[in-house]
Design an enzyme around this catalytic site. Structure first.
Site, PDB file in Angstrom:
ATOM      1  N   GLY A 270       1.666  -2.614  -6.205  1.00 63.51           N
ATOM      2  CA  GLY A 270       1.637  -1.430  -5.716  1.00 63.51           C
ATOM      3  C   GLY A 270       0.534  -0.738  -5.819  1.00 63.51           C
ATOM      4  N   GLY A 271      -0.056  -0.022  -6.885  1.00 57.06           N
ATOM      5  CA  GLY A 271      -1.373   0.885  -7.309  1.00 57.06           C
ATOM      6  C   GLY A 271      -3.010   0.199  -7.395  1.00 57.06           C
TER       7      GLY A 271
ATOM      8  N   GLY B 282       5.216   1.662 -10.468  1.00 61.05           N
ATOM      9  CA  GLY B 282       4.040   2.838 -10.305  1.00 61.05           C
ATOM     10  C   GLY B 282       4.118   3.455 -11.734  1.00 61.05           C
TER      11      GLY B 282
ATOM     12  N   GLU C  99      12.355   1.364  -3.733  1.00 64.44           N
ATOM     13  CA  GLU C  99      11.707   3.699  -3.327  1.00 64.44           C
ATOM     14  C   GLU C  99      11.919   3.166  -1.805  1.00 64.44           C
ATOM     15  OE1 GLU C  99       7.211   3.365  -2.671  1.00 64.44           O
ATOM     16  OE2 GLU C  99       7.590   3.171  -5.166  1.00 64.44           O
TER      17      GLU C  99
ATOM     18  N   TRP D 225       1.076  -1.239   0.200  1.00 64.30           N
ATOM     19  CA  TRP D 225      -0.344   0.040  -0.169  1.00 64.30           C
ATOM     20  C   TRP D 225       1.256   1.596   0.370  1.00 64.30           C
ATOM     21  CZ3 TRP D 225      -4.468  -0.477   3.967  1.00 64.30           C
ATOM     22  CH2 TRP D 225      -5.366  -1.719   3.478  1.00 64.30           C
ATOM     23  N   LYS D 226       1.817   1.418  -0.035  1.00 64.72           N
ATOM     24  CA  LYS D 226       3.353   2.680   0.285  1.00 64.72           C
ATOM     25  C   LYS D 226       2.900   3.285   1.236  1.00 64.72           C
ATOM     26  CE  LYS D 226       3.945   1.500  -4.644  1.00 64.72           C
ATOM     27  NZ  LYS D 226       4.991   1.733  -5.569  1.00 64.72           N
TER      28      LYS D 226
HETATM   29  C1  PEP Z   1       5.163  -2.250  -5.255  1.00 64.72           C
HETATM   30  O1  PEP Z   1       5.275  -1.156  -4.952  1.00 64.72           O
HETATM   31  O2  PEP Z   1       6.126  -3.128  -5.507  1.00 64.72           O
HETATM   32  C2  PEP Z   1       4.657  -1.963  -6.766  1.00 64.72           C
HETATM   33  C3  PEP Z   1       5.360  -2.333  -7.726  1.00 64.72           C
HETATM   34  O3  PEP Z   1       4.058  -0.982  -7.612  1.00 64.72           O
HETATM   35  P1  PEP Z   1       2.924  -1.042  -8.616  1.00 64.72           P
HETATM   36  O4  PEP Z   1       2.651  -1.793  -8.955  1.00 64.72           O
HETATM   37  O5  PEP Z   1       2.067   0.791  -8.162  1.00 64.72           O
HETATM   38  O6  PEP Z   1       3.711  -0.818 -10.017  1.00 64.72           O
END
Ligand code: PEP
Length: 256
Positions: free
Chosen positions: A237-238, A176, A100, A14-15
């Site tokens: 992530g998203g 992302g 990140e 979820w970051k």
């Molecule tokens: C992540 O945060 O590990 C990721 C893969 O993000 P996203 O799916 O948004 O690219």
């Protein structure tokens, strides 16, 4: 060992998103996601939402992860959280070395290795992230980077410890950005990482390690990526912030 005998893990990262109230709502929407014994579903939420998440997943098959963990047990490390503190809360997984963290917070292969050790010692399941930058892919050194990150990330671990670690292959250029690796690129890279583990620990160990793909995995491309022989799940992530999208990926993994 065939893909079918490895554990598939679908983990949402979820970051820095979701308040406690929002976390409870989103987890509530996941409660009816399909499940089976071969697929673990994990939500890796901000530290502030961990306790809420642990309570919200009770009675469901969803598990909770943190997005980082410190390598010392306690002490003068302002702003950090130890593995024992996470375990005390009921947390079961920890994302370690996300790109990140490597990019913005000075994480190195050595700190990733230390954090992974601390997580294992405390009984957490580490999700150890590796992946090449765009310029590294363009320079043709993807395998060199993945090999280095895998070897240094796993340095000093026994075969039994490696069996408890999940590797997330996340090409940094796909995180992302909406740019997903093709299913073939994802499968090839995960297969390469498995080969590196095989050279270090033998084929039997490598064949049992869960290797996820992460990088703009979503409701549309999830099934194709997850169908790759060496892709044992996703770090998402998203799309993990939208219940219906995350559930579509879970369905693809569970095969319903
Ligand atoms: C992540 O945060 O590990 C990721 C893969 O993000 P996203 O799916 O948004 O690219």
């Amino acid at each position: 060992m065939k893909k079918s005998s490895r554990k598939v893990v679908i983990a949402g990262n979820w970051k820095m998103n979701k308040t406690r109230a929002e976390a409870a709502t989103l987890i509530g929407q996941l409660a009816n996601a399909p499940q089976n014994a071969d697929v673990d579903v994990v939500v890796c939420v901000p530290f502030t939402a961990l306790e809420t998440a642990v309570n919200a997943v009770k009675g469901t098959a969803v598990k909770v992860g943190a997005q980082n963990v410190h390598f010392e047990k306690s002490g003068a490390f302002t702003g950090e959280v130890s593995a024992d503190m996470l375990v005390e809360l009921g947390v079961e997984y920890a994302v370690i070395g996300h790109s990140e963290r490597r990019q913005y917070f000075g994480e190195t292969d050595a700190t990733v290795n230390n954090r992974t050790r601390a997580a294992l010692v405390a009984g957490l399941i580490p999700i150890l992230c590796i992946g090449e930058l765009l310029e590294e892919r363009e320079a043709g050194i993807t395998e060199e980077v993945l090999s280095r990150q895998t070897k240094l990330g796993l340095a000093g671990f026994t075969a039994d410890e490696v069996k408890r670690i999940i590797i997330a292959y996340e090409p940094v250029w796909a995180i992302g950005t909406g740019k997903t690796a093709t299913a073939e690129q994802a499968g090839e890279a995960c297969g390469f990482v498995r080969g590196v583990i095989a050279k270090l620990y033998g084929e039997a160990v490598a064949d049992g390690v869960t290797i996820q793909y992460g990088g703009s995995m979503n409701a549309k491309n999830g099934a194709e990526l997850l169908a790759q022989e060496d892709v044992d799940g996703g770090l998402i992530g998203g799309a993990s912030l939208v219940a219906e999208d995350f559930k579509t990926i879970i369905k693809a993994a569970v095969g319903v």
